[in-house]
Design an enzyme around this catalytic site. Sequence first.
Site, PDB file in Angstrom:
ATOM      1  N   CYS A 118      -7.388 -10.632  23.169  1.00  0.00           N
ATOM      2  CA  CYS A 118      -6.167  -9.885  21.964  1.00  0.00           C
ATOM      3  C   CYS A 118      -5.587  -8.266  22.372  1.00  0.00           C
ATOM      4  O   CYS A 118      -5.335  -7.976  21.673  1.00  0.00           O
ATOM      5  CB  CYS A 118      -7.807  -8.930  21.371  1.00  0.00           C
ATOM      6  SG  CYS A 118      -8.936  -8.005  22.399  1.00  0.00           S
ATOM      7  N   TYR A 162     -18.262 -13.779  27.251  1.00  0.00           N
ATOM      8  CA  TYR A 162     -18.093 -12.668  26.023  1.00  0.00           C
ATOM      9  C   TYR A 162     -18.146 -13.408  24.884  1.00  0.00           C
ATOM     10  O   TYR A 162     -17.399 -13.825  23.896  1.00  0.00           O
ATOM     11  CB  TYR A 162     -16.448 -11.792  25.576  1.00  0.00           C
ATOM     12  CG  TYR A 162     -16.514 -12.013  27.322  1.00  0.00           C
ATOM     13  CD1 TYR A 162     -16.565 -10.242  28.002  1.00  0.00           C
ATOM     14  CD2 TYR A 162     -15.357 -12.371  28.830  1.00  0.00           C
ATOM     15  CE1 TYR A 162     -16.158  -9.569  28.804  1.00  0.00           C
ATOM     16  CE2 TYR A 162     -15.225 -11.646  29.458  1.00  0.00           C
ATOM     17  CZ  TYR A 162     -15.402 -10.801  29.767  1.00  0.00           C
ATOM     18  OH  TYR A 162     -14.833 -10.014  31.225  1.00  0.00           O
ATOM     19  N   CYS A 169      -7.901  -0.863  -0.396  1.00  0.00           N
ATOM     20  CA  CYS A 169      -7.134  -1.545   1.051  1.00  0.00           C
ATOM     21  C   CYS A 169      -6.696  -2.558   1.037  1.00  0.00           C
ATOM     22  O   CYS A 169      -7.780  -3.181   0.773  1.00  0.00           O
ATOM     23  CB  CYS A 169      -8.313  -1.063   2.456  1.00  0.00           C
ATOM     24  SG  CYS A 169      -6.870  -2.127   3.988  1.00  0.00           S
ATOM     25  N   GLN A 208     -15.912 -11.790  14.220  1.00  0.00           N
ATOM     26  CA  GLN A 208     -14.656 -11.494  13.878  1.00  0.00           C
ATOM     27  C   GLN A 208     -13.757 -10.962  12.528  1.00  0.00           C
ATOM     28  O   GLN A 208     -14.998 -11.734  12.044  1.00  0.00           O
ATOM     29  CB  GLN A 208     -13.444 -13.298  14.328  1.00  0.00           C
ATOM     30  CG  GLN A 208     -13.833 -13.369  15.721  1.00  0.00           C
ATOM     31  CD  GLN A 208     -12.399 -12.409  16.056  1.00  0.00           C
ATOM     32  OE1 GLN A 208     -11.675 -11.539  16.364  1.00  0.00           O
ATOM     33  NE2 GLN A 208     -12.178 -13.255  17.928  1.00  0.00           N
ATOM     34  N   CYS A 262      -2.184   0.128   9.461  1.00  0.00           N
ATOM     35  CA  CYS A 262      -1.326  -0.931   9.284  1.00  0.00           C
ATOM     36  C   CYS A 262       0.227  -0.202  10.116  1.00  0.00           C
ATOM     37  O   CYS A 262      -0.051   0.886   9.530  1.00  0.00           O
ATOM     38  CB  CYS A 262      -0.715  -1.252   8.143  1.00  0.00           C
ATOM     39  SG  CYS A 262      -2.116  -2.401   7.411  1.00  0.00           S
ATOM     40  N   CYS A 294       0.733  -1.143   0.129  1.00  0.00           N
ATOM     41  CA  CYS A 294      -0.073   0.205   0.143  1.00  0.00           C
ATOM     42  C   CYS A 294       0.997   0.850  -0.415  1.00  0.00           C
ATOM     43  O   CYS A 294       1.706   1.242   0.484  1.00  0.00           O
ATOM     44  CB  CYS A 294      -1.033  -0.001   0.768  1.00  0.00           C
ATOM     45  SG  CYS A 294      -2.257   1.545   1.540  1.00  0.00           S
ATOM     46  N   GLU A 328     -23.617 -12.232  27.427  1.00  0.00           N
ATOM     47  CA  GLU A 328     -22.748 -10.997  26.445  1.00  0.00           C
ATOM     48  C   GLU A 328     -23.608 -10.273  26.366  1.00  0.00           C
ATOM     49  O   GLU A 328     -24.781 -10.176  27.003  1.00  0.00           O
ATOM     50  CB  GLU A 328     -22.388 -11.941  24.656  1.00  0.00           C
ATOM     51  CG  GLU A 328     -23.156 -11.055  23.658  1.00  0.00           C
ATOM     52  CD  GLU A 328     -21.885 -10.066  23.634  1.00  0.00           C
ATOM     53  OE1 GLU A 328     -20.793 -10.231  23.536  1.00  0.00           O
ATOM     54  OE2 GLU A 328     -21.754  -9.012  23.309  1.00  0.00           O
TER      55      GLU A 328
HETATM   56  N1  SAH Z   1     -16.151 -14.735  21.683  1.00  0.00           N
HETATM   57  C1  SAH Z   1     -16.706 -13.619  20.020  1.00  0.00           C
HETATM   58  C2  SAH Z   1     -16.579 -12.058  21.074  1.00  0.00           C
HETATM   59  C3  SAH Z   1     -15.031 -11.592  21.520  1.00  0.00           C
HETATM   60  S1  SAH Z   1     -15.577 -10.067  20.969  1.00  0.00           S
HETATM   61  C4  SAH Z   1     -16.754 -13.843  18.906  1.00  0.00           C
HETATM   62  O1  SAH Z   1     -15.107 -14.792  18.809  1.00  0.00           O
HETATM   63  O2  SAH Z   1     -17.039 -13.869  18.018  1.00  0.00           O
HETATM   64  C5  SAH Z   1     -15.038  -9.943  23.445  1.00  0.00           C
HETATM   65  C6  SAH Z   1     -17.046  -9.744  22.484  1.00  0.00           C
HETATM   66  O3  SAH Z   1     -17.809  -8.928  24.635  1.00  0.00           O
HETATM   67  C7  SAH Z   1     -17.955  -8.301  22.841  1.00  0.00           C
HETATM   68  O4  SAH Z   1     -19.210  -9.302  22.062  1.00  0.00           O
HETATM   69  C8  SAH Z   1     -18.133  -7.893  22.824  1.00  0.00           C
HETATM   70  O5  SAH Z   1     -19.310  -6.624  22.774  1.00  0.00           O
HETATM   71  C9  SAH Z   1     -18.115  -8.356  24.627  1.00  0.00           C
HETATM   72  N2  SAH Z   1     -18.627  -8.225  25.549  1.00  0.00           N
HETATM   73  C10 SAH Z   1     -17.766  -6.443  25.704  1.00  0.00           C
HETATM   74  N3  SAH Z   1     -17.655  -6.707  27.187  1.00  0.00           N
HETATM   75  C11 SAH Z   1     -18.649  -7.210  27.538  1.00  0.00           C
HETATM   76  C12 SAH Z   1     -18.743  -8.131  29.330  1.00  0.00           C
HETATM   77  N4  SAH Z   1     -18.722  -7.025  29.777  1.00  0.00           N
HETATM   78  N5  SAH Z   1     -19.803  -9.435  29.804  1.00  0.00           N
HETATM   79  C13 SAH Z   1     -20.195 -10.117  28.661  1.00  0.00           C
HETATM   80  N6  SAH Z   1     -19.872  -9.203  27.441  1.00  0.00           N
HETATM   81  C14 SAH Z   1     -19.260  -8.438  26.945  1.00  0.00           C
END
Ligand code: SAH
Length: 454
Positions: free
Chosen positions: A408, A311, A159, A282, A80, A71, A332
Amino acid sequence: MKKNDMIQLEIIDIGMNGEGIGKVCGFTMFIKDALKGDIVQAKVMKMKKNYGYARMMSVVRESPFRVQPKCLMAKQCGGCQIQALSYEAQLAYKENKVRNHLQRIGKFEEVQIKPVIGMEAPYYYRNKAQFPIGKDKVGKIIAGFYATRSHSIISLERCYLGVGVNEVILKRVLGFMEEYHIEPYNEVTGMGLVRHVLIRFGFTTKEIMVCVVINGDKLPENEKFVDSLRDIDGMMSISLSVNKENTNVIMGNRIVVLWGKGYFTDYIGDIKCQISPLSFYQVNPVQTKVLYDKALEAAGLTGKETVWDLYCGIGTISLFLAQKAKMVYGVEIVPEAIEDAKRNAEINGISNAEFFVGKAEEVLPQKYKEDGVYADVIVVDPPRKGCDEALLETMVQMSPKRIVYVSCDSATLARDLRYLCEKGYELGGVQPVDLFPHTTHVETCVLLSHKKTG
Ligand code: SAH
């Protein structure tokens, strides 16, 4: 040394944000865009007590890890950070980043880290793009990306991390705005309508979802807008997201579907997922499968286990695990994501998964205290800030045999692993996976086993 001094130095390390690090007269200098192995000329911008920041002016000797970025805007664009570093060197940097965090923050001295699993073709991997819309100096409407640590927009419709169809969609959106005199949003004045264009693309299904974020309740001529996009191959959903706040948060919470369904569909492995605009999904589907396979392997399921997936987003990991577990419970915070998760369980014919809306740090402690819920395995996949201590405390009380931590951000991961390892767990495999080539980010899947039962 003082501001505006010119210095020449060898770059000996890479910082946490991809910047080059070198030493001059005992001062540690941080230099953006300088790569480990370069000798550079740089201008001092700011000095602190024993370190400082300088701007790279020229490369006197190129690092053996330096490559030509694909790029042309790689240096200016904030998307990036390390495209000029060879992909092999990027992977080595990420492994080192995880190791550094685990050693420095987590105090794990002898930690075994598996080599980062990289991509075979580390371009065009993102299924999601969010383009800010604005104006250039002569008043032309532009779409692009923010410059590094700034909110000025670099006009960039192509991109190399995203899919080709993004370009087609952006051209049409900008054309529509020009034709009907629709103003982009201006962050400074708070005036103007169109803030961002979100595009999501299903790699397996080729389905497309477009969502335009607006600073208002309606888009004028919205039928014309739909007409300008609906004939694009794969277009499934066109919607608006209303965001009238003065905020850096991109999406507004109210979604207005203009055309099609309110979601698009994609697959991770055999699991079919429907994803709506506000749900997390993701961004790198190829590497997500690799990451989830590692999480599944770490969970060590035999079919008898009760699993909590905290989460859980739209339930992708939960449904992946449900195929091998007795029962999976997902938690979630985003209600729309839980609606997606429930629907996803249904369309995949999975009946051993149940989902709850709320904060993981509230839902799990409450369910544990009131209903005495149980877990053989707990999976967590928190956002960058990591897990809340109230959640970690409940996890320890529930004492599952195994905890699988998908992270992450290796700094908060290290902090949370330290907590868990002081309360009865030991580190098993640490497996980084590169979901974000050319950026400094890396995902890591960690297995923790209970010292007595795991
Ligand atoms: N495991 C999923 C999402 C991971 S990302 C996957 O792999 O697709 C993290 C996620 O946590 C997001 O969806 C976000 O909305 C959620 N999140 C953020 N803070 C939170 C909390 N305090 N309790 C529960 N979920 C939460």
